[in-house]
Design a protein around this motif. Sequence first.
Motif, mmCIF file in Angstrom:
data_model
loop_
_atom_site.group_PDB
_atom_site.id
_atom_site.type_symbol
_atom_site.label_atom_id
_atom_site.label_comp_id
_atom_site.label_asym_id
_atom_site.label_seq_id
_atom_site.Cartn_x
_atom_site.Cartn_y
_atom_site.Cartn_z
ATOM 1 N N ASP A 37 6.791 -3.382 -0.187
ATOM 2 C CA ASP A 37 5.290 -3.164 -0.690
ATOM 3 C C ASP A 37 4.445 -4.318 -0.323
ATOM 4 O O ASP A 37 3.230 -4.109 0.158
ATOM 5 C CB ASP A 37 5.283 -3.219 -2.253
ATOM 6 N N ARG B 25 11.634 2.907 5.256
ATOM 7 C CA ARG B 25 11.561 2.308 4.125
ATOM 8 C C ARG B 25 13.075 2.040 3.643
ATOM 9 O O ARG B 25 13.446 0.992 3.121
ATOM 10 C CB ARG B 25 10.867 2.843 2.826
ATOM 11 N N SER C 279 7.521 5.010 6.458
ATOM 12 C CA SER C 279 7.805 6.241 6.174
ATOM 13 C C SER C 279 8.999 6.200 5.166
ATOM 14 O O SER C 279 9.555 5.190 5.310
ATOM 15 C CB SER C 279 8.340 7.152 7.178
ATOM 16 N N ARG D 86 2.092 1.723 6.742
ATOM 17 C CA ARG D 86 2.708 2.143 5.766
ATOM 18 C C ARG D 86 4.459 2.707 6.297
ATOM 19 O O ARG D 86 4.389 3.407 7.110
ATOM 20 C CB ARG D 86 2.209 3.374 4.934
ATOM 21 N N ALA E 247 -2.757 -4.133 5.338
ATOM 22 C CA ALA E 247 -4.063 -3.675 4.627
ATOM 23 C C ALA E 247 -4.968 -4.664 4.845
ATOM 24 O O ALA E 247 -6.244 -4.231 4.966
ATOM 25 C CB ALA E 247 -3.664 -3.012 3.246
ATOM 26 N N GLU F 193 3.202 -3.941 3.503
ATOM 27 C CA GLU F 193 2.046 -3.066 3.435
ATOM 28 C C GLU F 193 0.963 -3.435 3.040
ATOM 29 O O GLU F 193 -0.059 -3.332 3.682
ATOM 30 C CB GLU F 193 2.483 -1.723 2.588
ATOM 31 N N GLU F 194 0.933 -4.248 1.690
ATOM 32 C CA GLU F 194 -0.233 -4.844 1.131
ATOM 33 C C GLU F 194 -0.926 -5.730 2.192
ATOM 34 O O GLU F 194 -2.013 -6.060 2.430
ATOM 35 C CB GLU F 194 -0.167 -5.583 -0.121
#
Length: 488
Positions: free
Chosen positions: A471, A325, A321, A319, A478, A474-475
């Motif tokens: 976003d 970002r 910070s 993610r 994951a 990050e997805e």
Amino acid sequence: MPPARPHTGSHDLPVPAALDAFMATGWEPSPLPADARVPGHALLPERRHRLSARFPGERLVIPAGTLKVRSNDTDHRFRPHSTYAWLTGLTGEEQPDHVLTLEPSGSDGHEPVLHIRPRSPRNTSDFYRDRRYGEFWVGRRPDLDETAALTGLRCAHLDELPKLLTGPQPPTRLLAGVDLRLDGLLPERSHTPSGDAELDAVLAELRLRKDPWEVGQLQRAVDHTTAGFEDVARALPDALRHPRGERRIEGVFNLRARTEGNGTGYETIAAAGAHACVLHWIRNDGPLPPSQLLLLDAGVETDTLYTADITRTLPLSGRFSPAQRDVYELVLAAQEAAIAVLRPGARFRDFHREAMRVIAEGLHAWGILPVAPEEALADDSGLYRRYTLCSSGHMLGIDVHDCARARAETYLDGVLEEGHVLTVEPGLYLQPDDETLPPALRGMGVRIEDDLVITADGARLLSGGLPRAADDVEEWMARFLDDRRPTG
């Protein structure tokens, strides 16, 4: 020509006459398949015809290049010169020292002739004693007839080339600096540096627009590169624990490149933390601090030598910070603005200017630029470049920085045309020791790079298989990271 390096190693065992005689007998034929052809075989005559039309009545000499010593009696892996590969379709490691000549032939333009070293005959000892070229040491080469069938070209033994290039010569142009033996062999009166430079430029310009087959090869390179980035994401938990995590990342990507293609199109950049502020960081010897970003710039080169060139900047924790970002989204906004101006008829420099406008406005909004964006962007200022030093993209193809020898009026100062393939890669490189930056931003490097082809009405993203929005990144991460990753 300069003296050749000995082909035998210092530790070679002596060969008795009995062994030499025995080695010359008892070998059954092993021909290549009769229907084997180089990839893109049908496209090659038109390429050579376009080159021929530019230089009527002149001999053109296009070498593949020579082996380069890495250490003592071992050579670097060989890759033929891109222009030679583009004109012949021959892209393999068996091509060192080969030369394509285009011989003037009156109303027919030119006759292309390939001068090659054919496979080692079994009636001499070269095939098992020559460590540099012998078949038992480096693998099989096609013979003259096989190469003619592969390429559709007349082939001659490489040993005939010195005789061809001595004595009275027609006007000659040489792709200079590729094979130093040829540079010294051709009589100076037959060619001039300016003529050779013009040949170099024309060859680059002929490659600027890609045909559909070439675009397909580039898409294949991009698809393999996308898979390589996914491999990296899967490997991150283990790489995070390694003191040379950058090298683990490099190795994982390079494994994909070697198994799916010829290798990497350039040295992989795996830069964590402040290393990402070094534009061409290839030492890749650092750890992967979980609180930092990883800038991965990598591309798979296909067996036909077309390469991708993609960069993603990934949060090693999974993610971003808030500060990370902010920087990432400014770079993404610059990239999206640049992509929006790509279309036939746009100036090549337009997309870079648009990206830099967004960067300068963002830096000013953060209070970093000491002057207004308009002033920073002025030709006599450029203060924004302290934080984003390089250009925002380049042509892409059989070289990662493709067609770099093209004249400015056809490339840098030219206009985009359907079939151009290019990268768009704005970045921010916030040096760790830069006192003009707030501490929270120092030591952060972000680049987002994608590959696009200019179409009839705009541009098509070739590398859309990898996420770009924060976003989405990050997805995507994951899906690959698990509870084994360290915290920091």
